[in-house]
Motif scaffolding. Structure first.
Motif, PDB file in Angstrom:
ATOM      1  N   THR A 213       0.857  -0.928   0.156  1.00  0.00           N
ATOM      2  CA  THR A 213      -0.028  -0.106   0.021  1.00  0.00           C
ATOM      3  C   THR A 213       0.799   1.460   0.013  1.00  0.00           C
ATOM      4  O   THR A 213       0.160   2.203  -0.044  1.00  0.00           O
ATOM      5  CB  THR A 213      -1.009  -0.163   1.112  1.00  0.00           C
ATOM      6  N   SER A 214       2.087   1.102   0.309  1.00  0.00           N
ATOM      7  CA  SER A 214       3.007   2.356   0.247  1.00  0.00           C
ATOM      8  C   SER A 214       3.648   2.607  -0.887  1.00  0.00           C
ATOM      9  O   SER A 214       4.525   3.423  -1.142  1.00  0.00           O
ATOM     10  CB  SER A 214       3.872   2.331   1.223  1.00  0.00           C
TER      11      SER A 214
ATOM     12  N   GLY B  97       0.689  10.821   6.877  1.00  0.00           N
ATOM     13  CA  GLY B  97       0.742  10.225   5.661  1.00  0.00           C
ATOM     14  C   GLY B  97       1.520   8.741   5.651  1.00  0.00           C
ATOM     15  O   GLY B  97       1.899   8.264   4.232  1.00  0.00           O
ATOM     16  N   CYS B  98       1.932   8.270   6.548  1.00  0.00           N
ATOM     17  CA  CYS B  98       2.926   7.144   6.593  1.00  0.00           C
ATOM     18  C   CYS B  98       2.013   5.973   6.186  1.00  0.00           C
ATOM     19  O   CYS B  98       0.719   6.014   6.997  1.00  0.00           O
ATOM     20  CB  CYS B  98       3.550   6.913   7.870  1.00  0.00           C
ATOM     21  N   ARG B  99       2.044   5.235   5.582  1.00  0.00           N
ATOM     22  CA  ARG B  99       1.239   3.815   5.082  1.00  0.00           C
ATOM     23  C   ARG B  99       1.637   2.606   5.624  1.00  0.00           C
ATOM     24  O   ARG B  99       1.220   1.685   5.243  1.00  0.00           O
ATOM     25  CB  ARG B  99       0.984   3.944   3.635  1.00  0.00           C
ATOM     26  N   THR B 100       2.870   2.471   5.784  1.00  0.00           N
ATOM     27  CA  THR B 100       3.632   1.509   6.151  1.00  0.00           C
ATOM     28  C   THR B 100       4.272   1.310   7.596  1.00  0.00           C
ATOM     29  O   THR B 100       5.200   2.347   7.914  1.00  0.00           O
ATOM     30  CB  THR B 100       4.764   1.032   5.318  1.00  0.00           C
ATOM     31  N   PHE B 101       3.965   0.434   8.474  1.00  0.00           N
ATOM     32  CA  PHE B 101       4.278   0.269  10.001  1.00  0.00           C
ATOM     33  C   PHE B 101       4.900  -0.839   9.977  1.00  0.00           C
ATOM     34  O   PHE B 101       4.374  -2.010   9.876  1.00  0.00           O
ATOM     35  CB  PHE B 101       3.192   0.605  10.580  1.00  0.00           C
ATOM     36  N   ILE B 102       6.360  -1.013  10.454  1.00  0.00           N
ATOM     37  CA  ILE B 102       7.017  -2.186  10.674  1.00  0.00           C
ATOM     38  C   ILE B 102       6.927  -2.409  12.090  1.00  0.00           C
ATOM     39  O   ILE B 102       7.651  -1.607  12.821  1.00  0.00           O
ATOM     40  CB  ILE B 102       8.330  -2.118  10.038  1.00  0.00           C
ATOM     41  N   VAL B 103       6.273  -3.338  12.602  1.00  0.00           N
ATOM     42  CA  VAL B 103       5.871  -3.388  14.340  1.00  0.00           C
ATOM     43  C   VAL B 103       6.736  -4.655  14.811  1.00  0.00           C
ATOM     44  O   VAL B 103       6.527  -5.966  14.538  1.00  0.00           O
ATOM     45  CB  VAL B 103       4.587  -3.677  14.310  1.00  0.00           C
ATOM     46  N   HIS B 104       7.793  -4.253  15.860  1.00  0.00           N
ATOM     47  CA  HIS B 104       8.363  -5.250  16.536  1.00  0.00           C
ATOM     48  C   HIS B 104       7.262  -5.569  17.872  1.00  0.00           C
ATOM     49  O   HIS B 104       7.022  -4.367  18.499  1.00  0.00           O
ATOM     50  CB  HIS B 104       9.615  -4.593  16.974  1.00  0.00           C
ATOM     51  N   ALA B 105       6.963  -6.797  17.863  1.00  0.00           N
ATOM     52  CA  ALA B 105       5.770  -7.140  18.582  1.00  0.00           C
ATOM     53  C   ALA B 105       6.302  -7.485  20.132  1.00  0.00           C
ATOM     54  O   ALA B 105       5.596  -8.282  20.639  1.00  0.00           O
ATOM     55  CB  ALA B 105       5.298  -8.509  18.057  1.00  0.00           C
ATOM     56  N   ARG B 106       7.176  -6.578  20.450  1.00  0.00           N
ATOM     57  CA  ARG B 106       7.252  -6.302  22.106  1.00  0.00           C
ATOM     58  C   ARG B 106       7.146  -4.917  22.183  1.00  0.00           C
ATOM     59  O   ARG B 106       7.606  -4.145  21.543  1.00  0.00           O
ATOM     60  CB  ARG B 106       8.711  -6.807  22.315  1.00  0.00           C
ATOM     61  N   ILE B 107       6.855  -4.658  23.661  1.00  0.00           N
ATOM     62  CA  ILE B 107       7.340  -3.211  24.092  1.00  0.00           C
ATOM     63  C   ILE B 107       8.758  -3.025  24.374  1.00  0.00           C
ATOM     64  O   ILE B 107       9.464  -4.115  24.413  1.00  0.00           O
ATOM     65  CB  ILE B 107       6.513  -2.846  25.619  1.00  0.00           C
TER      66      ILE B 107
END
Length: 339
Positions: free
Chosen positions: A7-8, A166-176
């Motif tokens: 999507t980005s 405007g950001c369409r891409t999030f790379i998520v490290h699944a930890r706090i």
């Protein structure tokens, strides 16, 4: 179910190797590119201050063979981020990524990394400035929270504010990230993984591209994550066992692997290593990234030992790599890369 598209714009993020300090150097990336043509590679984090006030060309130097390649920035000042986003475009990168995940004390003191999870408006301002400054895709890599801001609502507020910029891409490290009391290494291992939170983000914001990161080691795990997200990002496993990347193109992109064996991949590296030696780079700066190539193979320990004992010596050159390579038997048939 995750969407099938990006999507980005820009490169495919279906399979990525995480930015890792001291590890994802240009020498590691060149090796990774011999193994996979489609994996999206990331630089180490480079701070905006280093790029603006330091040796810009040295920090941004890379080989065209490394594409597709994303530059990861550390910073929070909108004007500085905009300037560095322009540099990313000038130097030919395919994407520019903002680090909102690094938990070290040093970067916290400069308002860089995971501490920015507590300042979503500031991140949004920086992202907006970067988007205005470049035609490259601008993406954000972040944690699911930090100590004191670790609720589901806090995470959603962060994603919503940054996406509105405007950001369409999030790379998520699944930890706090626990900013007080844990080292960066402990922050990669101690806080529990919450993959379901990343899945929930994709379900709640289907128009966004959500890439999952954290503790992923096998292709089986990757396929499970891809049922719920748009892409996967591997870190330490892709570094310590780089041969797994040789399975990525056939496994995730329907394309043949670029090499048939570890030997072939290493031989493809030799002209590059020689050119770097002629440029004045010490062999040990390159050879350290090769140590995991024969992980788990007969002769692999002898390969690693020979390089470790000889690459640092004065005048060490290609002969060290060639001698080490003789210590592992070349397979008669193509190797199958599995993870």
């Amino acid at each position: 179910m995750a969407s099938s598209g990006n999507t980005s714009g820009g490169p495919s993020r279906r399979f990525c190797v995480a930015p890792m300090m001291d590890w994802t150097t240009s020498h590691y990336r060149y090796l990774a590119r011999q193994l996979s043509r489609h994996t999206l590679l990331y630089t180490e984090m480079v701070t905006t201050g280093a790029l603006i006030h330091g040796d810009t060309a040295r920090f941004l130097r890379h080989d065209e063979a490394e594409y597709p390649l994303s530059l990861q920035l550390g910073g929070s000042d909108p004007a500085e981020l905009a300037h560095c986003a322009k540099l990313a475009e000038k130097f030919g990168f395919d994407e520019v990524n903002l680090n909102v995940g690094c938990p070290s004390d040093r970067v916290q003191n400069n308002m860089i990394g995971a501490c920015l999870m507590g300042h979503p408006d500031k991140v949004a301002e920086g992202v907006h400035a970067m988007i205005e400054a470049t035609d490259l895709p601008v993406t954000v890599k972040h944690r699911i929270g930090i100590d004191g801001r670790e609720s589901w609502d806090d995470l959603c507020e962060f994603v919503e504010k940054v996406s509105e910029a405007g950001c369409r891409t999030f790379i998520v490290h699944a930890r706090i990230a626990i900013l007080e009391g844990l080292s960066p290494k402990e922050n990669r291992e101690v806080p529990p993984l919450k993959y379901d939170w990343v899945y929930r983000l994709k379900a709640k914001y289907p128009h966004l591209e959500i890439i999952i990161n954290g503790g992923i080691k096998t292709f089986e795990e990757c396929h499970e994550h891809l049922r719920h997200t748009d892409g996967v990002m591997l870190g330490r496993e892709a570094y310590h066992n780089p041969w797994l990347l040789a399975g990525v193109d056939p496994e995730f992109f329907g394309q043949a692997a670029p090499v048939q064996s570890r030997h072939q991949a290493l031989r493809a590296m030799l002209p590059f290593i020689q050119s770097e030696l002629e440029r004045g780079v010490f062999l040990t700066h390159m050879s350290r990234h090769l140590l995991g190539l024969f992980h788990g193979q007969p002769g692999g320990r002898q390969f690693r030992r020979y390089i470790s004992e000889n690459a640092h010596k004065s005048g060490a050159g290609l002969e060290v790599i060639e001698t080490a390579l003789e210590k592992v038997r070349e397979p008669a048939a193509p190797e199958i890369a599995e993870a």
